[in-house]
Design a protein around this motif. Structure first.
Motif, PDB file in Angstrom:
ATOM      1  N   MET A   1       0.813  -1.408   0.108  1.00 39.76           N
ATOM      2  CA  MET A   1       0.122  -0.215  -0.071  1.00 39.76           C
ATOM      3  C   MET A   1       1.124   1.269   0.115  1.00 39.76           C
ATOM      4  O   MET A   1      -0.257   2.302  -0.301  1.00 39.76           O
ATOM      5  CB  MET A   1      -1.101   0.097   0.903  1.00 39.76           C
ATOM      6  CG  MET A   1      -1.810  -1.130   1.128  1.00 39.76           C
ATOM      7  SD  MET A   1      -2.734  -1.266   2.337  1.00 39.76           S
ATOM      8  CE  MET A   1      -3.801  -2.794   2.739  1.00 39.76           C
ATOM      9  N   ASN A   2       2.271   0.702  -0.439  1.00 37.29           N
ATOM     10  CA  ASN A   2       3.010   2.255  -0.236  1.00 37.29           C
ATOM     11  C   ASN A   2       3.863   2.400  -1.173  1.00 37.29           C
ATOM     12  O   ASN A   2       5.185   1.480  -0.713  1.00 37.29           O
ATOM     13  CB  ASN A   2       3.446   2.015   1.498  1.00 37.29           C
ATOM     14  CG  ASN A   2       4.704   3.787   1.719  1.00 37.29           C
ATOM     15  OD1 ASN A   2       5.086   3.973   0.772  1.00 37.29           O
ATOM     16  ND2 ASN A   2       4.921   3.684   2.692  1.00 37.29           N
ATOM     17  N   GLU A   3       4.092   2.875  -1.488  1.00 34.70           N
ATOM     18  CA  GLU A   3       5.328   2.695  -3.030  1.00 34.70           C
ATOM     19  C   GLU A   3       6.526   2.650  -2.290  1.00 34.70           C
ATOM     20  O   GLU A   3       7.975   2.520  -3.089  1.00 34.70           O
ATOM     21  CB  GLU A   3       5.802   3.988  -3.545  1.00 34.70           C
ATOM     22  CG  GLU A   3       5.475   5.162  -2.998  1.00 34.70           C
ATOM     23  CD  GLU A   3       5.088   7.211  -4.436  1.00 34.70           C
ATOM     24  OE1 GLU A   3       4.879   6.055  -5.127  1.00 34.70           O
ATOM     25  OE2 GLU A   3       4.948   7.665  -3.916  1.00 34.70           O
ATOM     26  N   ASP A   4       7.178   3.693  -0.912  1.00 36.54           N
ATOM     27  CA  ASP A   4       8.364   3.262  -0.344  1.00 36.54           C
ATOM     28  C   ASP A   4       8.737   2.261  -0.192  1.00 36.54           C
ATOM     29  O   ASP A   4       9.875   1.912   0.844  1.00 36.54           O
ATOM     30  CB  ASP A   4       7.788   4.006   0.744  1.00 36.54           C
ATOM     31  CG  ASP A   4       7.954   6.049   0.920  1.00 36.54           C
ATOM     32  OD1 ASP A   4       8.130   6.189  -0.217  1.00 36.54           O
ATOM     33  OD2 ASP A   4       7.581   6.942   1.324  1.00 36.54           O
ATOM     34  N   SER A   5       7.877   0.907   0.499  1.00 36.75           N
ATOM     35  CA  SER A   5       8.180   0.103   0.700  1.00 36.75           C
ATOM     36  C   SER A   5       9.315  -0.434  -0.231  1.00 36.75           C
ATOM     37  O   SER A   5      10.334  -1.614   0.020  1.00 36.75           O
ATOM     38  CB  SER A   5       7.320  -1.030   0.382  1.00 36.75           C
ATOM     39  OG  SER A   5       6.559  -0.754   1.129  1.00 36.75           O
ATOM     40  N   GLU A   6      10.154  -0.292  -1.931  1.00 37.30           N
ATOM     41  CA  GLU A   6      10.831  -0.243  -2.612  1.00 37.30           C
ATOM     42  C   GLU A   6      12.375   0.506  -1.448  1.00 37.30           C
ATOM     43  O   GLU A   6      13.207  -0.291  -2.372  1.00 37.30           O
ATOM     44  CB  GLU A   6      10.674   0.603  -3.451  1.00 37.30           C
ATOM     45  CG  GLU A   6       9.656  -0.047  -4.159  1.00 37.30           C
ATOM     46  CD  GLU A   6       8.919   0.676  -5.317  1.00 37.30           C
ATOM     47  OE1 GLU A   6       9.988   1.120  -6.622  1.00 37.30           O
ATOM     48  OE2 GLU A   6       8.184   1.357  -5.887  1.00 37.30           O
ATOM     49  N   MET A   7      12.342   0.838  -0.997  1.00 32.56           N
ATOM     50  CA  MET A   7      13.506   1.473  -0.248  1.00 32.56           C
ATOM     51  C   MET A   7      13.907   0.470   0.490  1.00 32.56           C
ATOM     52  O   MET A   7      15.516   0.481   1.274  1.00 32.56           O
ATOM     53  CB  MET A   7      13.490   3.215   0.673  1.00 32.56           C
ATOM     54  CG  MET A   7      12.400   2.675   2.024  1.00 32.56           C
ATOM     55  SD  MET A   7      12.284   4.387   2.543  1.00 32.56           S
ATOM     56  CE  MET A   7      12.089   3.733   4.377  1.00 32.56           C
ATOM     57  N   PHE A   8      13.710  -0.433   0.787  1.00 27.88           N
ATOM     58  CA  PHE A   8      13.625  -1.301   1.946  1.00 27.88           C
ATOM     59  C   PHE A   8      14.634  -2.326   1.617  1.00 27.88           C
ATOM     60  O   PHE A   8      14.189  -3.148   0.488  1.00 27.88           O
ATOM     61  CB  PHE A   8      13.095  -2.351   2.769  1.00 27.88           C
ATOM     62  CG  PHE A   8      11.602  -1.124   3.692  1.00 27.88           C
ATOM     63  CD1 PHE A   8      12.688  -0.626   4.892  1.00 27.88           C
ATOM     64  CD2 PHE A   8      10.802  -0.615   3.862  1.00 27.88           C
ATOM     65  CE1 PHE A   8      11.877   0.387   5.890  1.00 27.88           C
ATOM     66  CE2 PHE A   8      10.351   0.084   4.519  1.00 27.88           C
ATOM     67  CZ  PHE A   8      10.905   0.196   5.702  1.00 27.88           C
ATOM     68  N   ASP A   9      15.939  -2.591   1.957  1.00 28.63           N
ATOM     69  CA  ASP A   9      16.920  -3.496   1.055  1.00 28.63           C
ATOM     70  C   ASP A   9      16.494  -5.144   1.609  1.00 28.63           C
ATOM     71  O   ASP A   9      16.697  -5.703   0.511  1.00 28.63           O
ATOM     72  CB  ASP A   9      18.227  -3.569   2.167  1.00 28.63           C
ATOM     73  CG  ASP A   9      18.784  -1.560   1.017  1.00 28.63           C
ATOM     74  OD1 ASP A   9      19.299  -1.728  -0.024  1.00 28.63           O
ATOM     75  OD2 ASP A   9      18.833  -0.958   2.152  1.00 28.63           O
TER      76      ASP A   9
END
Length: 279
Positions: free
Chosen positions: A117-125
């Motif tokens: 639900m959050n596009e920022d999830s892509e920032m996690f390694d």
């Protein structure tokens, strides 16, 4: 342990805690809580990882724990706002303040389901999933299936309609929930699409996630099955790269793990299972 207040884009205050290590190893761990589980359940786990050099953050979604209003009746929150606004506010803070850290996100139960639900999830390694799955009743074992039909088919909508919120603690299901969080939970259980049904109602970023994910489930967790875990990874997060670990009851000092107790201090020796994956 440092207390922080983070404001969401729609001006809701989220209470968070930051566990800062004495010697920083350059790794950051965010803990996304399970449904109706207060962040304090994760404090010992967070302190353990902070002692190993990790910076760790815990927080309560709106309507839960320290982020709960005085009167929950009529308070608007849903699992979708947990993901799209609350989790989003947290990731924005992390992006701004911990740019150079190697980032892990631990999703416990619904805490993994909201990633899409959050596009920022892509920032996690990397991700760590603990006790999570597509929770559709058809994925559950027979006895739990009956309890789910009775609880979420009858008791939950009835009590929620009468009270204006779901008294989950009456049924041993954690803290009371705002009405629409309860309805989203009901969708996860009774709708065959489960997590994907919630994602249909919101911007869906689940297929963008391609990271490694370490997937843990406990042998005595009656709400989690191999079938349900497979469904989540195959249909919701098909591009993640999973490795799996089944934790047996015999590995627990008290022979109790279940859905929540992995994070209890008496199961501290089990935490190395995750630590070893992150080092």
């Amino acid at each position: 342990m440092e207390k922080l207040t983070i404001i969401t884009e729609d001006n809701v205050e989220l209470i968070t805690h930051l566990f800062v290590p004495k010697i920083d190893n350059g790794k950051f761990l965010l803990i996304n809580s399970a449904t109706g589980v207060k962040q304090h359940i994760y404090y010992s786990f967070a302190q353990y990882f902070a002692a190993k050099g990790f910076t760790v953050m815990t927080y309560d979604y709106r309507g839960i724990g320290l982020s709960k209003p005085q009167n929950i009746k009529g308070f608007y929150a849903s699992m979708r706002t947990w993901g799209a606004r609350d989790f989003k506010a947290i990731t924005q803070y992390i992006k701004k303040n911990f740019t150079n850290h190697y980032k892990y996100c631990l999703g416990h139960s619904v805490g993994a389901l909201i990633l899409g639900m959050n596009e920022d999830s892509e920032m996690f390694d990397e991700f760590i999933f603990v006790g999570t799955q597509n929770a559709f009743v058809g994925n559950l074992k027979w006895r739990t299936k009956v309890e789910a039909y009775l609880g979420f088919g009858i008791a939950q909508p009835l009590t929620t309609s009468l009270l204006g919120y779901f008294p989950a603690h009456w049924f041993g299901l954690g803290e009371s929930l705002p009405k629409y969080c309860a309805y989203d939970w009901r969708t996860l259980i009774l709708n065959k699409k489960s997590t994907n049904r919630l994602l249909e109602k919101i911007e869906d970023y689940s297929k963008n996630l391609k990271q490694k994910v370490f997937v843990i489930r406990a042998e005595d967790d009656v709400w989690i099955t191999e079938k349900g875990v497979k469904s989540l990874l195959d249909t919701t997060y098909p591009n993640l790269r999973p490795t799996h670990r089944l934790i047996k009851v015999s590995e627990s000092q008290k022979r109790i793990i279940g859905h929540i107790n992995f994070f209890r201090n008496y199961n501290k020796k089990l935490w190395d299972i995750i630590l070893n994956e992150c080092t």
